[in-house]
Write a protein that holds these residues in place. Structure first.
Motif, PDB file in Angstrom:
ATOM      1  N   HIS A   1       1.001  -1.147  -0.050  1.00 22.30           N
ATOM      2  CA  HIS A   1       0.188   0.028   0.184  1.00 22.30           C
ATOM      3  C   HIS A   1       0.812   1.320  -0.021  1.00 22.30           C
ATOM      4  CE1 HIS A   1      -3.312  -2.630   1.090  1.00 22.30           C
ATOM      5  NE2 HIS A   1      -2.708  -3.084   2.143  1.00 22.30           N
ATOM      6  N   LEU A   2       2.156   1.203   0.538  1.00 24.00           N
ATOM      7  CA  LEU A   2       2.948   2.263   0.730  1.00 24.00           C
ATOM      8  C   LEU A   2       4.164   2.358  -0.234  1.00 24.00           C
ATOM      9  CD1 LEU A   2       3.886   4.810   2.560  1.00 24.00           C
ATOM     10  CD2 LEU A   2       5.156   3.178   3.795  1.00 24.00           C
TER      11      LEU A   2
ATOM     12  N   LEU B   1       7.498   4.988  -1.356  1.00 25.34           N
ATOM     13  CA  LEU B   1       8.209   6.197  -0.657  1.00 25.34           C
ATOM     14  C   LEU B   1       9.618   6.473  -1.248  1.00 25.34           C
ATOM     15  CD1 LEU B   1      10.399   5.715   1.846  1.00 25.34           C
ATOM     16  CD2 LEU B   1       8.186   5.183   3.107  1.00 25.34           C
TER      17      LEU B   1
ATOM     18  N   ASP C   1       3.101   0.601   6.502  1.00 21.48           N
ATOM     19  CA  ASP C   1       2.288   0.062   5.264  1.00 21.48           C
ATOM     20  C   ASP C   1       1.331  -1.167   5.741  1.00 21.48           C
ATOM     21  OD1 ASP C   1       1.944  -1.036   2.724  1.00 21.48           O
ATOM     22  OD2 ASP C   1       3.809  -2.000   2.203  1.00 21.48           O
TER      23      ASP C   1
ATOM     24  N   ALA D   1      -5.201   6.718   7.754  1.00 20.80           N
ATOM     25  CA  ALA D   1      -3.824   6.473   6.968  1.00 20.80           C
ATOM     26  C   ALA D   1      -2.805   7.926   6.965  1.00 20.80           C
ATOM     27  CB  ALA D   1      -4.109   6.000   5.566  1.00 20.80           C
TER      28      ALA D   1
ATOM     29  N   LEU E   1       0.625   7.994   8.884  1.00 23.24           N
ATOM     30  CA  LEU E   1       1.583   8.235   7.795  1.00 23.24           C
ATOM     31  C   LEU E   1       2.649   9.485   8.635  1.00 23.24           C
ATOM     32  CD1 LEU E   1       3.477   7.480   5.390  1.00 23.24           C
ATOM     33  CD2 LEU E   1       1.809   8.882   4.105  1.00 23.24           C
TER      34      LEU E   1
ATOM     35  N   GLY F   1       6.097  10.254   0.371  1.00 26.14           N
ATOM     36  CA  GLY F   1       5.411   9.099   0.257  1.00 26.14           C
ATOM     37  C   GLY F   1       4.119   9.168  -0.021  1.00 26.14           C
TER      38      GLY F   1
ATOM     39  N   LEU G   1       0.183   6.551   0.450  1.00 23.70           N
ATOM     40  CA  LEU G   1      -0.271   5.431   1.011  1.00 23.70           C
ATOM     41  C   LEU G   1      -1.697   5.196   0.395  1.00 23.70           C
ATOM     42  CD1 LEU G   1      -0.023   3.100   2.920  1.00 23.70           C
ATOM     43  CD2 LEU G   1      -0.803   4.795   4.733  1.00 23.70           C
TER      44      LEU G   1
END
Length: 425
Positions: A29-30, A32, A58, A67, A71, A101, A103
């Motif tokens: 999902h993440l 960066l 993540d 989220a 983050l 990043g 997400l």
């Protein structure tokens, strides 16, 4: 189960640097990118620590706001971890890193950003930068003091105003929630790419290369082909109709985050560099220098702004001098050219139909004539014999003024002879 590769992460040390201070991460999902600063004082360590700490966020979140909070908290925690590392290893004093990043949460993307790495969204053939560089020159652009083109070559173009590091316990981090939809491509990169490859070229690669891995490799190659001496890190994430799945293998780190941290006992090998005397990203033709970081202090901003004013004044004075020299050269050339034309003479027909000596050349520049009558005569061109009349009408060039007088005297004698012949019964 076979997974379709929907993301890729690539990092390259560049053409000049001896170590890679960039880090990248492509997860489920993440995604960066981090660009370390501090040179041998720990830029690689800073980006690796921050990347690995933020990567812990993540996870699958129920809502985008959750989220976003996670983050932001991960980046603040990474900042604290960097400060703790510097406290335990004084040789790393001054290290810092940018972090950018995204997400994904359903049809939304949470963005967190600090520094001058960049995040782009490619949608329907259009590439859009969705982050703002936290640099001094970007402030000048935002305030209308300089143009984006001037910022690209400004000597202070990589003075960072915000980073994660051991300077600020509560750094200001940009976060926002953006929509995303199937077909979107997200590009995250360090300035080793964005400083050397145009956005048009990046868009062309994203539009024509379907594979994220191939597209990322192509971008790194483009940067190196353009002479980029800095580290280059590229992360590409494509959005499909379901969850973003990186690959069938575990999520991957690239750059310094992919290697074990090495800083114990390195104090004798590292030269401490304290903020604010760090990283300046290099010109294409020069070796990379350490980037400068300066916290957002008003006195420092005023100092840089005044320096920029002085540069602008010097640029205006130089421009005015160049223009003045160019005008002087043009005027001198025109005067010399006109003077040259006035050394020529010819015999032609005046407006009243008489033969005259002209000084200059038989040409005009618009309404400006480059000749004038030097001496008139009473000889009418219609009284000349046919051959001589045609010569005069076409003009007769003379070597000098004396030669022109000789030509006029000869024509006058021809007219007199013709008149005497006609007068004889």
């Amino acid at each position: 189960m076979t997974f379709t590769p929907l993301s890729a992460a690539v990092s390259h040390v560049g053409k000049i640097r001896s170590n890679n201070q960039d880090s990248g991460y492509a997860g489920r999902h993440l995604f960066l990118v981090a660009d370390g600063m501090g040179g041998h004082a720990g830029g690689d360590v800073a980006s690796a620590i921050a990347t690995k700490r933020v990567a812990e966020a993540d996870e699958d979140y129920a809502a985008a706001v959750d989220a976003e909070s996670a983050l932001r908290s991960a980046m603040i925690a990474a900042n604290s971890l960097l400060a703790e590392t510097v406290f335990e290893h004084s040789e790393l004093t001054g290290m810092g890193t940018t972090v950018s990043g995204i997400l994904r949460v359903g049809d939304e993307v949470v963005l967190a950003h600090i520094g001058d790495s960049r995040i782009y969204r490619f949608r329907d053939g259009e590439l859009e930068q969705v982050t703002a560089d936290h640099t001094f020159v970007q402030r000048l652009v935002d305030s209308g003091r300089i143009t984006a083109e001037e910022a690209a070559v400004h000597p202070r173009r990589s003075v960072l105003m915000r980073v994660l590091g051991d300077v600020d316990a509560t750094p200001e981090i940009d976060t926002k929630i953006l929509d995303t939809r199937p077909g979107d491509r997200w590009l995250l990169c360090s300035d080793g790419l964005s400083s050397y490859v145009s956005e048009d070229k990046l868009a062309a690669i994203l539009a024509s290369v379907r594979s994220p891995q191939t597209a990322a490799d192509r971008m790194v190659k483009e940067s190196l082909d353009h002479g980029a001496p800095d580290n280059v890190t590229v992360v590409i994430a494509d959005i499909d109709a379901g969850d973003v799945v990186a690959v069938s293998e575990p999520a991957g780190f690239v750059g310094s985050a992919s290697a074990p941290l090495m800083f114990d006992g390195a104090e004798d090998e590292r030269r401490p560099i304290r903020l604010p005397t760090l990283l300046l990203h290099p010109l294409k033709s020069t070796p990379p220098e350490d980037t400068h970081f300066e916290p957002e202090r008003e006195e420092f901003l005023e100092q840089l702004i005044e320096e920029d004013r002085r540069r602008a004044r010097r640029r205006r004075i130089t421009w005015l001098v160049v223009v003045a020299v160019a005008i002087a050269a043009i005027v001198t050339a025109v005067v010399l050219a006109y003077q040259w034309t006035q050394t020529h003479y010819y015999v032609g027909v005046a407006e009243d139909g008489t033969v005259a000596i002209f000084q200059g050349v038989q040409q005009n520049i618009g309404p400006i004539s480059l000749s004038h009558i030097e001496q008139s005569s009473e000889v009418r061109v219609d009284d000349l014999p046919t051959f001589e009349r045609r010569q005069v009408e076409a003009t007769i060039n003379a070597d000098d003024l004396r030669d022109a007088h000789d030509i006029l005297d000869r024509l006058s004698r021809l007219v007199d002879s013709a008149a005497e012949s006609s007068a004889v019964p």
